[in-house]
Design a protein around this motif. Structure first.
Motif, PDB file in Angstrom:
ATOM      1  N   GLU A   1     -67.411 -16.795 -69.546  1.00  0.00           N
ATOM      2  CA  GLU A   1     -66.677 -15.531 -69.704  1.00  0.00           C
ATOM      3  C   GLU A   1     -65.727 -15.288 -68.541  1.00  0.00           C
ATOM      4  O   GLU A   1     -64.554 -14.936 -68.736  1.00  0.00           O
ATOM      5  CB  GLU A   1     -67.666 -14.376 -69.831  1.00  0.00           C
ATOM      6  CG  GLU A   1     -66.995 -13.023 -70.017  1.00  0.00           C
ATOM      7  CD  GLU A   1     -68.003 -11.894 -70.140  1.00  0.00           C
ATOM      8  OE1 GLU A   1     -67.567 -10.745 -70.387  1.00  0.00           O
ATOM      9  OE2 GLU A   1     -69.221 -12.143 -69.987  1.00  0.00           O
ATOM     10  N   ARG A   2     -66.218 -15.478 -67.315  1.00  0.00           N
ATOM     11  CA  ARG A   2     -65.380 -15.211 -66.144  1.00  0.00           C
ATOM     12  C   ARG A   2     -64.222 -16.197 -66.060  1.00  0.00           C
ATOM     13  O   ARG A   2     -63.072 -15.813 -65.810  1.00  0.00           O
ATOM     14  CB  ARG A   2     -66.227 -15.272 -64.872  1.00  0.00           C
ATOM     15  CG  ARG A   2     -65.413 -15.018 -63.610  1.00  0.00           C
ATOM     16  CD  ARG A   2     -66.283 -15.085 -62.378  1.00  0.00           C
ATOM     17  NE  ARG A   2     -67.056 -13.866 -62.194  1.00  0.00           N
ATOM     18  CZ  ARG A   2     -68.363 -13.819 -61.995  1.00  0.00           C
ATOM     19  NH1 ARG A   2     -69.076 -14.938 -61.988  1.00  0.00           N
ATOM     20  NH2 ARG A   2     -68.975 -12.675 -61.825  1.00  0.00           N
TER      21      ARG A   2
ATOM     22  N   SER B   1     -62.833 -18.000 -68.462  1.00  0.00           N
ATOM     23  CA  SER B   1     -61.902 -17.780 -69.567  1.00  0.00           C
ATOM     24  C   SER B   1     -60.989 -16.596 -69.288  1.00  0.00           C
ATOM     25  O   SER B   1     -59.798 -16.619 -69.605  1.00  0.00           O
ATOM     26  CB  SER B   1     -62.683 -17.542 -70.868  1.00  0.00           C
ATOM     27  OG  SER B   1     -63.447 -18.677 -71.221  1.00  0.00           O
ATOM     28  N   THR B   2     -61.536 -15.554 -68.674  1.00  0.00           N
ATOM     29  CA  THR B   2     -60.744 -14.369 -68.353  1.00  0.00           C
ATOM     30  C   THR B   2     -59.743 -14.644 -67.236  1.00  0.00           C
ATOM     31  O   THR B   2     -58.553 -14.326 -67.349  1.00  0.00           O
ATOM     32  CB  THR B   2     -61.672 -13.205 -67.944  1.00  0.00           C
ATOM     33  OG1 THR B   2     -62.536 -12.890 -69.035  1.00  0.00           O
ATOM     34  CG2 THR B   2     -60.870 -11.978 -67.554  1.00  0.00           C
TER      35      THR B   2
ATOM     36  N   ARG C   1     -57.282 -17.446 -68.302  1.00  0.00           N
ATOM     37  CA  ARG C   1     -56.667 -17.183 -69.610  1.00  0.00           C
ATOM     38  C   ARG C   1     -56.701 -18.442 -70.487  1.00  0.00           C
ATOM     39  O   ARG C   1     -55.730 -18.788 -71.149  1.00  0.00           O
ATOM     40  CB  ARG C   1     -55.231 -16.684 -69.438  1.00  0.00           C
ATOM     41  CG  ARG C   1     -55.131 -15.345 -68.707  1.00  0.00           C
ATOM     42  CD  ARG C   1     -53.726 -14.837 -68.666  1.00  0.00           C
ATOM     43  NE  ARG C   1     -52.861 -15.771 -67.946  1.00  0.00           N
ATOM     44  CZ  ARG C   1     -51.529 -15.758 -68.010  1.00  0.00           C
ATOM     45  NH1 ARG C   1     -50.907 -14.890 -68.782  1.00  0.00           N
ATOM     46  NH2 ARG C   1     -50.836 -16.633 -67.310  1.00  0.00           N
TER      47      ARG C   1
END
Length: 257
Positions: A224-225, A227-228, A231
């Motif tokens: 999650e981290r 990917s954020t 991007r």
């Protein structure tokens, strides 16, 4: 050994670093990661004393950078600069020996230190070659050997594996880890998240001039981290031998289960 407190640096109205604090202990290998423009190399330059922050303070081994002369800094920290291109035609051995030039070390130990560093970097067979005739990877290994012979308490590495093949990426980071195990404080900038995961005691993730995550690899390198921040959808699996996180890019958020 590395103490960064509330550092902010602006250039042309843009904040390159924003209220960054970081502490790295002796005997540790910390890796800075993050997308292009995150502030990784800028932070390393501030820690090295090459750039002065607008606000905040940096100390190495208890010495405030603003109050330390360049020669005195050479006793405390060594630096592998980004790019590591060698611009003068000295023999490889002499380039490596430059790492001892400003260090207050016993001269009788120079020969053994230089030979050991060149062997560790696998450049001993090129000792008498003109350094400008080397490939980019060979120059990077020569620069790394120069850092090794300086024998400082703090070692700063800015993308030391960028020009290296698979074998030498592993060998350079294994050597960096060995220096940390011997008591040095090693701080490196890497783009390869999997190399960082394999060797770092602690990972510091940066984005937009700020630290957005720090801790052990499994704590920071979450799907999650990443990917954020990057991007880019990724999944994270366990390395079958090392047990560390392995980051894989994917086109779908749920591609890895």
């Amino acid at each position: 050994m590395i103490d960064v407190r509330d550092v902010t640096l602006r250039l042309g109205g843009k904040a390159l670093l924003e209220d960054v604090s970081l502490a790295c202990a002796a005997g540790s290998l910390t890796v800075l990661v993050g997308p292009n423009g995150a502030g990784k190399s800028t932070l390393l330059s501030v820690i090295a004393g090459d750039m002065a922050p607008d606000t905040g303070a940096v100390a190495l081994a208890g010495r405030p950078l603003g109050q330390t002369r360049v020669r005195d800094l050479a006793q405390v920290r060594s630096v592998f600069p980004q790019g590591s291109e060698i611009r003068f035609g000295y023999p490889v051995e002499e380039v490596v020996a430059m790492g001892r030039a400003f260090r207050d070390l016993p001269p009788h130990a120079d020969r053994a230190a230089i030979d050991t560093a060149m062997a560790r970097s696998e450049i001993a067979h090129m000792a008498y070659r003109n350094a400008q005739t080397l490939s980019g990877g060979e120059q990077a290994r020569t620069t790394f050997a120069r850092v090794v012979v300086q024998e400082t308490e703090v070692v700063l590495l800015d993308e030391p594996t960028a020009a290296l093949d698979l074998r030498h990426q592993e060998r350079v980071l294994a050597s960096a880890s060995e220096m940390a195990r011997a008591g040095a404080t090693v701080l490196a900038v890497l783009h390869d998240l999997n190399l960082a995961s394999a060797y770092a005691d602690r990972i510091v993730l940066m984005s937009g001039g700020r630290i957005v995550g720090e801790g052990a690899p499994w704590d920071v390198l979450t799907a999650e981290r990443i990917s954020t921040v990057y991007r880019q959808p990724v999944c994270v699996i366990r390395h079958p031998e090392r047990g560390c996180p392995v980051v894989l890019t994917t086109s779908k958020e749920d591609a890895c289960v």
